[in-house]
Write a protein that holds these residues in place. Structure first.
Motif, PDB file in Angstrom:
ATOM      1  N   ALA A 119       0.834  -1.207   0.000  1.00 26.42           N
ATOM      2  CA  ALA A 119       0.000   0.000   0.000  1.00 26.42           C
ATOM      3  C   ALA A 119       0.866   1.254   0.000  1.00 26.42           C
ATOM      4  CB  ALA A 119      -0.924  -0.016   1.224  1.00 26.42           C
ATOM      5  N   ALA A 120       1.971   1.224   0.749  1.00 27.49           N
ATOM      6  CA  ALA A 120       2.879   2.379   0.794  1.00 27.49           C
ATOM      7  C   ALA A 120       3.556   2.571  -0.565  1.00 27.49           C
ATOM      8  CB  ALA A 120       3.924   2.175   1.890  1.00 27.49           C
ATOM      9  N   ASP A 121       3.935   1.469  -1.206  1.00 25.16           N
ATOM     10  CA  ASP A 121       4.585   1.570  -2.515  1.00 25.16           C
ATOM     11  C   ASP A 121       3.605   2.066  -3.578  1.00 25.16           C
ATOM     12  OD1 ASP A 121       6.984   0.775  -1.506  1.00 25.16           O
ATOM     13  OD2 ASP A 121       6.886  -1.288  -2.243  1.00 25.16           O
ATOM     14  N   LEU A 122       2.340   1.678  -3.443  1.00 23.16           N
ATOM     15  CA  LEU A 122       1.327   2.166  -4.381  1.00 23.16           C
ATOM     16  C   LEU A 122       1.206   3.684  -4.277  1.00 23.16           C
ATOM     17  CD1 LEU A 122      -0.782   1.245  -6.487  1.00 23.16           C
ATOM     18  CD2 LEU A 122      -2.436   1.070  -4.612  1.00 23.16           C
ATOM     19  N   GLU A 123       1.200   4.197  -3.051  1.00 26.76           N
ATOM     20  CA  GLU A 123       1.139   5.651  -2.856  1.00 26.76           C
ATOM     21  C   GLU A 123       2.401   6.321  -3.393  1.00 26.76           C
ATOM     22  OE1 GLU A 123      -1.473   7.544  -2.058  1.00 26.76           O
ATOM     23  OE2 GLU A 123      -2.490   5.610  -2.204  1.00 26.76           O
ATOM     24  N   ARG A 124       3.538   5.629  -3.257  1.00 25.96           N
ATOM     25  CA  ARG A 124       4.787   6.173  -3.808  1.00 25.96           C
ATOM     26  C   ARG A 124       4.697   6.300  -5.323  1.00 25.96           C
ATOM     27  NH1 ARG A 124       9.723   2.751  -4.921  1.00 25.96           N
ATOM     28  NH2 ARG A 124      11.306   4.198  -5.654  1.00 25.96           N
ATOM     29  N   VAL A 125       4.142   5.284  -5.984  1.00 26.20           N
ATOM     30  CA  VAL A 125       3.976   5.336  -7.445  1.00 26.20           C
ATOM     31  C   VAL A 125       3.040   6.480  -7.818  1.00 26.20           C
ATOM     32  CG1 VAL A 125       3.040   4.131  -9.467  1.00 26.20           C
ATOM     33  CG2 VAL A 125       4.516   2.921  -7.856  1.00 26.20           C
ATOM     34  N   TYR A 126       1.949   6.633  -7.057  1.00 25.43           N
ATOM     35  CA  TYR A 126       1.025   7.732  -7.337  1.00 25.43           C
ATOM     36  C   TYR A 126       1.693   9.091  -7.099  1.00 25.43           C
ATOM     37  CZ  TYR A 126      -2.922   4.491  -7.737  1.00 25.43           C
ATOM     38  OH  TYR A 126      -3.781   3.503  -8.141  1.00 25.43           O
ATOM     39  N   GLY A 127       2.653   9.132  -6.162  1.00 19.53           N
ATOM     40  CA  GLY A 127       3.399  10.362  -5.951  1.00 19.53           C
ATOM     41  C   GLY A 127       4.304  10.689  -7.134  1.00 19.53           C
ATOM     42  N   LEU A 128       4.901   9.642  -7.725  1.00 19.17           N
ATOM     43  CA  LEU A 128       5.739   9.835  -8.908  1.00 19.17           C
ATOM     44  C   LEU A 128       4.899  10.197 -10.133  1.00 19.17           C
ATOM     45  CD1 LEU A 128       8.136   6.764  -8.499  1.00 19.17           C
ATOM     46  CD2 LEU A 128       8.807   9.164  -8.329  1.00 19.17           C
ATOM     47  N   PHE A 129       3.725   9.576 -10.219  1.00 13.33           N
ATOM     48  CA  PHE A 129       2.854   9.747 -11.391  1.00 13.33           C
ATOM     49  C   PHE A 129       1.452  10.178 -10.941  1.00 13.33           C
ATOM     50  CE2 PHE A 129       5.794   6.221 -12.652  1.00 13.33           C
ATOM     51  CZ  PHE A 129       6.455   6.870 -13.678  1.00 13.33           C
ATOM     52  N   PRO A 130       1.276  11.453 -10.599  1.00 14.62           N
ATOM     53  CA  PRO A 130      -0.037  11.916 -10.118  1.00 14.62           C
ATOM     54  C   PRO A 130      -1.165  11.640 -11.115  1.00 14.62           C
ATOM     55  CG  PRO A 130       1.641  13.589  -9.733  1.00 14.62           C
ATOM     56  CD  PRO A 130       2.285  12.528 -10.568  1.00 14.62           C
ATOM     57  N   ARG A 131      -0.848  11.620 -12.404  1.00 16.52           N
ATOM     58  CA  ARG A 131      -1.867  11.347 -13.420  1.00 16.52           C
ATOM     59  C   ARG A 131      -2.513   9.971 -13.197  1.00 16.52           C
ATOM     60  NH1 ARG A 131      -1.383  13.111 -18.856  1.00 16.52           N
ATOM     61  NH2 ARG A 131       0.038  14.670 -18.030  1.00 16.52           N
ATOM     62  N   LEU A 132      -1.720   9.016 -12.754  1.00 16.31           N
ATOM     63  CA  LEU A 132      -2.250   7.670 -12.521  1.00 16.31           C
ATOM     64  C   LEU A 132      -3.182   7.647 -11.307  1.00 16.31           C
ATOM     65  CD1 LEU A 132       0.855   5.397 -13.230  1.00 16.31           C
ATOM     66  CD2 LEU A 132      -0.865   6.283 -14.825  1.00 16.31           C
ATOM     67  N   LYS A 133      -2.874   8.465 -10.314  1.00 17.94           N
ATOM     68  CA  LYS A 133      -3.756   8.572  -9.147  1.00 17.94           C
ATOM     69  C   LYS A 133      -5.128   9.080  -9.581  1.00 17.94           C
ATOM     70  CE  LYS A 133      -4.662   9.031  -4.628  1.00 17.94           C
ATOM     71  NZ  LYS A 133      -4.730   7.901  -3.692  1.00 17.94           N
ATOM     72  N   GLU A 134      -5.136  10.065 -10.505  1.00 22.05           N
ATOM     73  CA  GLU A 134      -6.397  10.622 -11.002  1.00 22.05           C
ATOM     74  C   GLU A 134      -7.207   9.586 -11.778  1.00 22.05           C
ATOM     75  OE1 GLU A 134      -5.213  13.840 -13.474  1.00 22.05           O
ATOM     76  OE2 GLU A 134      -4.167  14.926 -11.857  1.00 22.05           O
TER      77      GLU A 134
END
Length: 242
Positions: A119-134
């Protein structure tokens, strides 16, 4: 950049790969030390993608040896490569088009069971790629090419790689997206991930990495620091448009 006292993460000696009677890779040596960014450049058909596929066990070599973290890869079952920290971002991205963005990313952690860290790594990826979080619920196949490349890189990061292999990450992308992707790769590298990069944009690759290899017709013809390769007349004429 690592020095000569830094452990060698990947050592390749005399690697040969043949398809039928065609020798796609003709006896190459490669060394990648822990923490290095290394580029493999060359024309289409030089054998670069075949080399990457062989390093991750997708293609069997006809001769030579590959040692990863000191272990002979011939003795390692292919399905263990990812859990040992070896990850490939393939040419063409290779995402699961009918899965959501988040489902694709979680596929990168399929061999892990540390739920809190995942879960922490998923948030890290979303931090690197905010577009993917959206777009985390969006089907990956409906994303733009640049967004799909972000998914492919993010999925690889989710496996917690020690050595990340990237095959043509800029292919088919707009220049502004390419710059963004390479910014992210530099950031990932600064966090200690070792990388081997195959890239058609030789200038961008050599401006990003520490060292480079030039591959021609299945052979390594030049191996030097990135700075030296950028200044090499033959490399400039063949790959840098000068």
């Amino acid at each position: 950049m690592s020095d000569n006292n830094t452990p060698t993460l990947l050592q390749v000696r005399g690697l040969e790969v043949a398809y039928g009677g065609i020798r796609a890779v003709r006896g190459i040596d490669l060394d990648i030390r822990q923490g290095e960014l290394v580029a493999l450049i060359g024309a289409n058909g030089a054998g670069k993608t075949t080399t990457l596929k062989t390093l991750v066990g997708m293609v069997k070599p006809s001769a030579g040896s590959i040692h990863y973290q000191g272990a002979d890869c011939a003795q390692i079952p292919v399905h263990q490569y990812v859990s040992r920290g070896l990850a490939l971002v393939p040419e063409g991205r290779g995402i699961f088009s009918r899965l959501s963005v988040e489902e694709n990313l979680l596929m990168g952690a399929y061999c892990r069971n540390d739920k809190a860290d995942i879960a922490a790594d998923l948030e890290r990826v979303y931090g690197l790629f905010p577009r993917l979080k959206e777009r985390f619920r969006q089907l990956a196949g409906t994303l733009s090419g640049g967004e799909q490349q972000m998914v492919a890189i993010g999925r690889a990061i989710m496996s917690r790689p020690k050595l990340l292999l990237l095959d043509e990450p800029s292919m088919g992308l707009a220049p502004i997206i390419v710059q963004k992707i390479f910014e992210i790769l530099r950031q990932i590298a600064s966090e200690g991930v070792t990388m081997l990069l195959v890239e058609q944009n030789a200038r961008l690759a050599l401006k990003t990495v520490h060292r480079g290899y030039v591959m021609e017709s299945g052979l390594i013809t030049h191996a030097d620091t990135a700075e030296a390769l950028l200044a090499n007349e033959k490399v400039q004429q063949a790959y840098l448009g000068e």
